[in-house]
Enzyme design. Sequence first.
Site, PDB file in Angstrom:
ATOM      1  N   THR A   1       3.982 -11.053  -1.079  1.00  8.61           N
ATOM      2  CA  THR A   1       3.130 -11.814  -0.165  1.00  8.61           C
ATOM      3  C   THR A   1       1.682 -11.491  -0.537  1.00  8.61           C
TER       4      THR A   1
ATOM      5  N   THR B   1       6.307   2.832  12.733  1.00 13.04           N
ATOM      6  CA  THR B   1       4.923   3.068  13.139  1.00 13.04           C
ATOM      7  C   THR B   1       4.828   3.724  14.513  1.00 13.04           C
ATOM      8  N   ASP B   2       3.710   4.396  14.755  1.00 12.17           N
ATOM      9  CA  ASP B   2       3.469   4.962  16.089  1.00 12.17           C
ATOM     10  C   ASP B   2       3.183   3.856  17.111  1.00 12.17           C
ATOM     11  N   GLU B   3       2.859   2.642  16.625  1.00 13.28           N
ATOM     12  CA  GLU B   3       2.473   1.568  17.548  1.00 13.28           C
ATOM     13  C   GLU B   3       3.625   1.117  18.448  1.00 13.28           C
TER      14      GLU B   3
ATOM     15  N   PHE C   1       0.823  -1.217   0.000  1.00 11.65           N
ATOM     16  CA  PHE C   1       0.000   0.000   0.000  1.00 11.65           C
ATOM     17  C   PHE C   1       0.863   1.276   0.000  1.00 11.65           C
TER      18      PHE C   1
ATOM     19  N   ASN D   1     -13.047   4.764  16.257  1.00 11.25           N
ATOM     20  CA  ASN D   1     -13.397   3.882  15.139  1.00 11.25           C
ATOM     21  C   ASN D   1     -14.864   4.067  14.738  1.00 11.25           C
TER      22      ASN D   1
ATOM     23  N   LYS E   1       8.296  -4.273  15.034  1.00  4.94           N
ATOM     24  CA  LYS E   1       8.706  -2.980  14.462  1.00  4.94           C
ATOM     25  C   LYS E   1       9.624  -2.238  15.446  1.00  4.94           C
TER      26      LYS E   1
ATOM     27  N   ASP F   1      10.326  -6.729  -3.765  1.00  9.08           N
ATOM     28  CA  ASP F   1       9.134  -7.148  -3.015  1.00  9.08           C
ATOM     29  C   ASP F   1       8.964  -8.654  -3.155  1.00  9.08           C
TER      30      ASP F   1
ATOM     31  N   TYR G   1       3.180  -7.546  16.184  1.00  8.55           N
ATOM     32  CA  TYR G   1       3.534  -6.619  15.089  1.00  8.55           C
ATOM     33  C   TYR G   1       4.329  -5.440  15.628  1.00  8.55           C
ATOM     34  N   SER G   2       3.766  -4.738  16.633  1.00 10.31           N
ATOM     35  CA  SER G   2       4.439  -3.517  17.083  1.00 10.31           C
ATOM     36  C   SER G   2       5.760  -3.843  17.778  1.00 10.31           C
ATOM     37  N   ALA G   3       5.823  -5.007  18.439  1.00 12.50           N
ATOM     38  CA  ALA G   3       7.094  -5.404  19.068  1.00 12.50           C
ATOM     39  C   ALA G   3       8.155  -5.684  18.005  1.00 12.50           C
TER      40      ALA G   3
ATOM     41  N   GLU H   1       5.526  -7.349   7.373  1.00 11.04           N
ATOM     42  CA  GLU H   1       4.182  -7.845   7.665  1.00 11.04           C
ATOM     43  C   GLU H   1       3.546  -6.724   8.473  1.00 11.04           C
TER      44      GLU H   1
HETATM   45  P1  NAD Z   1       1.519  -3.662   3.237  1.00 10.77           P
HETATM   46  O1  NAD Z   1       1.230  -4.867   4.034  1.00 10.77           O
HETATM   47  O2  NAD Z   1       0.459  -3.065   2.376  1.00 10.77           O
HETATM   48  O3  NAD Z   1       2.775  -3.942   2.281  1.00 10.77           O
HETATM   49  C1  NAD Z   1       3.914  -4.637   2.706  1.00 10.77           C
HETATM   50  C2  NAD Z   1       4.722  -5.026   1.469  1.00 10.77           C
HETATM   51  O4  NAD Z   1       5.916  -5.687   1.908  1.00 10.77           O
HETATM   52  C3  NAD Z   1       3.990  -6.000   0.539  1.00 10.77           C
HETATM   53  O5  NAD Z   1       4.123  -5.568  -0.794  1.00 10.77           O
HETATM   54  C4  NAD Z   1       4.695  -7.328   0.772  1.00 10.77           C
HETATM   55  O6  NAD Z   1       4.682  -8.188  -0.350  1.00 10.77           O
HETATM   56  C5  NAD Z   1       6.109  -6.859   1.106  1.00 10.77           C
HETATM   57  N1  NAD Z   1       6.860  -7.854   1.894  1.00 10.77           N
HETATM   58  C6  NAD Z   1       6.444  -8.506   3.007  1.00 10.77           C
HETATM   59  N2  NAD Z   1       7.392  -9.355   3.431  1.00 10.77           N
HETATM   60  C7  NAD Z   1       8.447  -9.205   2.585  1.00 10.77           C
HETATM   61  C8  NAD Z   1       9.731  -9.808   2.509  1.00 10.77           C
HETATM   62  N3  NAD Z   1      10.129 -10.724   3.400  1.00 10.77           N
HETATM   63  N4  NAD Z   1      10.559  -9.436   1.513  1.00 10.77           N
HETATM   64  C9  NAD Z   1      10.171  -8.512   0.605  1.00 10.77           C
HETATM   65  N5  NAD Z   1       8.966  -7.927   0.609  1.00 10.77           N
HETATM   66  C10 NAD Z   1       8.113  -8.264   1.595  1.00 10.77           C
HETATM   67  O7  NAD Z   1       2.077  -2.593   4.262  1.00 10.77           O
HETATM   68  P2  NAD Z   1       1.887  -1.010   4.289  1.00 10.77           P
HETATM   69  O8  NAD Z   1       0.634  -0.692   5.005  1.00 10.77           O
HETATM   70  O9  NAD Z   1       2.152  -0.465   2.945  1.00 10.77           O
HETATM   71  O10 NAD Z   1       3.097  -0.626   5.265  1.00 10.77           O
HETATM   72  C11 NAD Z   1       4.397  -0.396   4.749  1.00 10.77           C
HETATM   73  C12 NAD Z   1       5.341  -0.072   5.892  1.00 10.77           C
HETATM   74  O11 NAD Z   1       4.861   1.079   6.587  1.00 10.77           O
HETATM   75  C13 NAD Z   1       5.438  -1.178   6.936  1.00 10.77           C
HETATM   76  O12 NAD Z   1       6.784  -1.247   7.350  1.00 10.77           O
HETATM   77  C14 NAD Z   1       4.552  -0.707   8.077  1.00 10.77           C
HETATM   78  O13 NAD Z   1       5.005  -1.193   9.304  1.00 10.77           O
HETATM   79  C15 NAD Z   1       4.720   0.794   7.976  1.00 10.77           C
HETATM   80  N6  NAD Z   1       3.583   1.598   8.463  1.00 10.77           N
HETATM   81  C16 NAD Z   1       2.314   1.351   7.988  1.00 10.77           C
HETATM   82  C17 NAD Z   1       1.265   2.170   8.404  1.00 10.77           C
HETATM   83  C18 NAD Z   1      -0.153   1.946   7.908  1.00 10.77           C
HETATM   84  O14 NAD Z   1      -1.074   2.597   8.410  1.00 10.77           O
HETATM   85  N7  NAD Z   1      -0.389   1.087   6.939  1.00 10.77           N
HETATM   86  C19 NAD Z   1       1.507   3.226   9.301  1.00 10.77           C
HETATM   87  C20 NAD Z   1       2.813   3.433   9.771  1.00 10.77           C
HETATM   88  C21 NAD Z   1       3.850   2.624   9.308  1.00 10.77           C
HETATM   89  O1  DAU Z   2      -0.812   3.162  13.680  1.00 12.96           O
HETATM   90  C1  DAU Z   2      -0.105   2.705  12.565  1.00 12.96           C
HETATM   91  C2  DAU Z   2      -0.547   1.297  12.246  1.00 12.96           C
HETATM   92  O2  DAU Z   2      -1.860   1.392  11.704  1.00 12.96           O
HETATM   93  C3  DAU Z   2       0.375   0.583  11.267  1.00 12.96           C
HETATM   94  O3  DAU Z   2       1.635   0.433  11.853  1.00 12.96           O
HETATM   95  C4  DAU Z   2      -0.197  -0.788  10.894  1.00 12.96           C
HETATM   96  O4  DAU Z   2       0.617  -1.391   9.903  1.00 12.96           O
HETATM   97  C5  DAU Z   2      -1.590  -0.603  10.340  1.00 12.96           C
HETATM   98  O5  DAU Z   2      -2.175  -1.857  10.066  1.00 12.96           O
HETATM   99  C6  DAU Z   2      -2.456   0.172  11.327  1.00 12.96           C
HETATM  100  O6  DAU Z   2      -2.720  -0.629  12.507  1.00 12.96           O
HETATM  101  P1  DAU Z   2      -4.159  -0.641  13.217  1.00 12.96           P
HETATM  102  O7  DAU Z   2      -4.278  -1.896  13.977  1.00 12.96           O
HETATM  103  O8  DAU Z   2      -4.404   0.630  13.939  1.00 12.96           O
HETATM  104  O9  DAU Z   2      -5.087  -0.648  11.894  1.00 12.96           O
HETATM  105  P2  DAU Z   2      -6.400  -1.474  11.519  1.00 12.96           P
HETATM  106  O10 DAU Z   2      -6.916  -0.887  10.246  1.00 12.96           O
HETATM  107  O11 DAU Z   2      -6.189  -2.929  11.570  1.00 12.96           O
HETATM  108  O12 DAU Z   2      -7.401  -1.066  12.697  1.00 12.96           O
HETATM  109  C7  DAU Z   2      -7.743   0.275  12.965  1.00 12.96           C
HETATM  110  C8  DAU Z   2      -8.676   0.290  14.151  1.00 12.96           C
HETATM  111  O13 DAU Z   2      -9.927  -0.306  13.757  1.00 12.96           O
HETATM  112  C9  DAU Z   2      -8.199  -0.537  15.327  1.00 12.96           C
HETATM  113  O14 DAU Z   2      -8.579   0.102  16.532  1.00 12.96           O
HETATM  114  C10 DAU Z   2      -8.927  -1.880  15.191  1.00 12.96           C
HETATM  115  C11 DAU Z   2     -10.237  -1.461  14.553  1.00 12.96           C
HETATM  116  N1  DAU Z   2     -10.841  -2.451  13.623  1.00 12.96           N
HETATM  117  C12 DAU Z   2     -10.093  -2.956  12.633  1.00 12.96           C
HETATM  118  C13 DAU Z   2     -10.618  -3.858  11.729  1.00 12.96           C
HETATM  119  C14 DAU Z   2      -9.772  -4.452  10.630  1.00 12.96           C
HETATM  120  C15 DAU Z   2     -12.189  -2.772  13.751  1.00 12.96           C
HETATM  121  O15 DAU Z   2     -12.894  -2.277  14.660  1.00 12.96           O
HETATM  122  N2  DAU Z   2     -12.723  -3.655  12.860  1.00 12.96           N
HETATM  123  C16 DAU Z   2     -12.002  -4.236  11.858  1.00 12.96           C
HETATM  124  O16 DAU Z   2     -12.533  -5.057  11.079  1.00 12.96           O
END
Ligand code: NAD
Ligand code: DAU
Length: 357
Positions: free
Chosen positions: A39, A132-134, A13, A256, A161, A36, A157-159, A89
């Site tokens: 996955t 991440t902020d987590e 993403f 939420n 990261k 990439d 996950y957060s541990a 992941e």
């Molecule tokens: P995502 O799950 O959408 O994408 C992760 C990508 O990494 C995928 O394309 C996957 O194929 C690839 N990948 C996974 N394992 C791999 C491996 N072993 N080797 C090579 N590629 C691999 O994740 P995202 O939401 O785009 O998040 C990207 C980064 O940003 C992550 O490090 C996540 O911790 C961080 N982050 C995400 C958010 C959020 O809200 N989504 C917020 C803060 C930080």
């Molecule tokens: O804060 C940054 C993080 O945000 C990133 O590091 C992570 O990669 C990303 O997945 C995201 O984590 P969250 O756990 O906060 O995101 P998620 O979209 O899974 O959930 C957002 C909130 O919504 C959380 O409080 C759980 C709740 N939730 C989530 C899902 C999927 C629901 O209530 N129902 C749901 O079906």
Amino acid sequence: MFNNLLVTGGCGFIGANFIRHMLYDSDFKGRIINVDKLTYAGNPENLTGVAEEFDKRYLFFRADICDAQAMAKIFDDCRIDSVCHFAAESHVDRSIAAPDAFIQTNIFGTWQLLEQARLRMDQMVLFHHVSTDEVYGSLGETGLFTEHTRYDPSSPYSASKASADHLVSAYFRTYGLPVTISNCSNNYGPYQFPEKLIPLMILNAITGDPLPVYGRGTNVRDWLHVTDHCRAIREIMLGGRRGQTYNVGGNSEKTNMEVVTRICKIMDDSLPALEDRKPRTDLITYVADRPGHDLRYAMDFSRLREEMGWEPVETFETGLEKTIQWYMDNHKWVDRVKSGQYRQWIKSHYGSLTGRA
Ligand code: NAD
Ligand code: DAU
């Protein structure tokens, strides 16, 4: 300055949005090498058109960041001088169900990349880690996370990261590897895999399926549109002090329930009514809470604002409207993700992963 930028996880993403941002919307003149593993979360269709339009400036390798040989070859063959590391992941619920891949990719994989960079220290301009902020754990009703907040992760996950962040910082302190780290709040926007709250709710609200809300829906997240996150990463890579961490946030705290009801309202206003003219909020279904569910995240990003003048451009209202429109306009992408057809395409193009680039 960055001639050969390795982007890991560029088919996910944020990585895909970042590659698009760098190539289409910035003055970056170098080459992007996207590595990439593809996955379930990696979808080459997130980058449709990019290879054709930027054939000399964009390269893709399907490879696992944990594979030392494959990474060494890519670093050497492509003369990598900078890294923007997204690959991970990323889904908390999956980390609770099956932590193994999180430990492997997020910790071991990050270490593997750091090693490749350390072994080529003289050519490395920057290693940026996207985190991440987590890592800071959970806030109570008040207060904000700053860069000085003690790490206190709740989920596997957060541990994982947090562990990766510590390794990145250690490589700066011990070996002098030029690093930066960004810790960002929840992103939303185009190309997000529909296991995360916002795209899941949008797609279920389109089809009239249940909208599963964990617990009572009172948990708070700070939402940031992905294009604002991508701009922040570019600013930090260009101007961030080496060895530093930068918080990135949206100034946009929502429970939420606020998020889900807002999505329902926008969709009721723009789509045909559901059966019996029920409002989409009737689809909300309270389900079991996530174990260890962090109550609230909120970011103090004044360091980034003061040092680099960065501010989010999108408000939650403008960003959410655009995001809903994007999912409604991009039927083909949505259908292929929901039906798993993008996985079949990957299999027919790449077969099973051997680990070789
Ligand atoms: P995502 O799950 O959408 O994408 C992760 C990508 O990494 C995928 O394309 C996957 O194929 C690839 N990948 C996974 N394992 C791999 C491996 N072993 N080797 C090579 N590629 C691999 O994740 P995202 O939401 O785009 O998040 C990207 C980064 O940003 C992550 O490090 C996540 O911790 C961080 N982050 C995400 C958010 C959020 O809200 N989504 C917020 C803060 C930080
Ligand atoms: O804060 C940054 C993080 O945000 C990133 O590091 C992570 O990669 C990303 O997945 C995201 O984590 P969250 O756990 O906060 O995101 P998620 O979209 O899974 O959930 C957002 C909130 O919504 C959380 O409080 C759980 C709740 N939730 C989530 C899902 C999927 C629901 O209530 N129902 C749901 O079906």
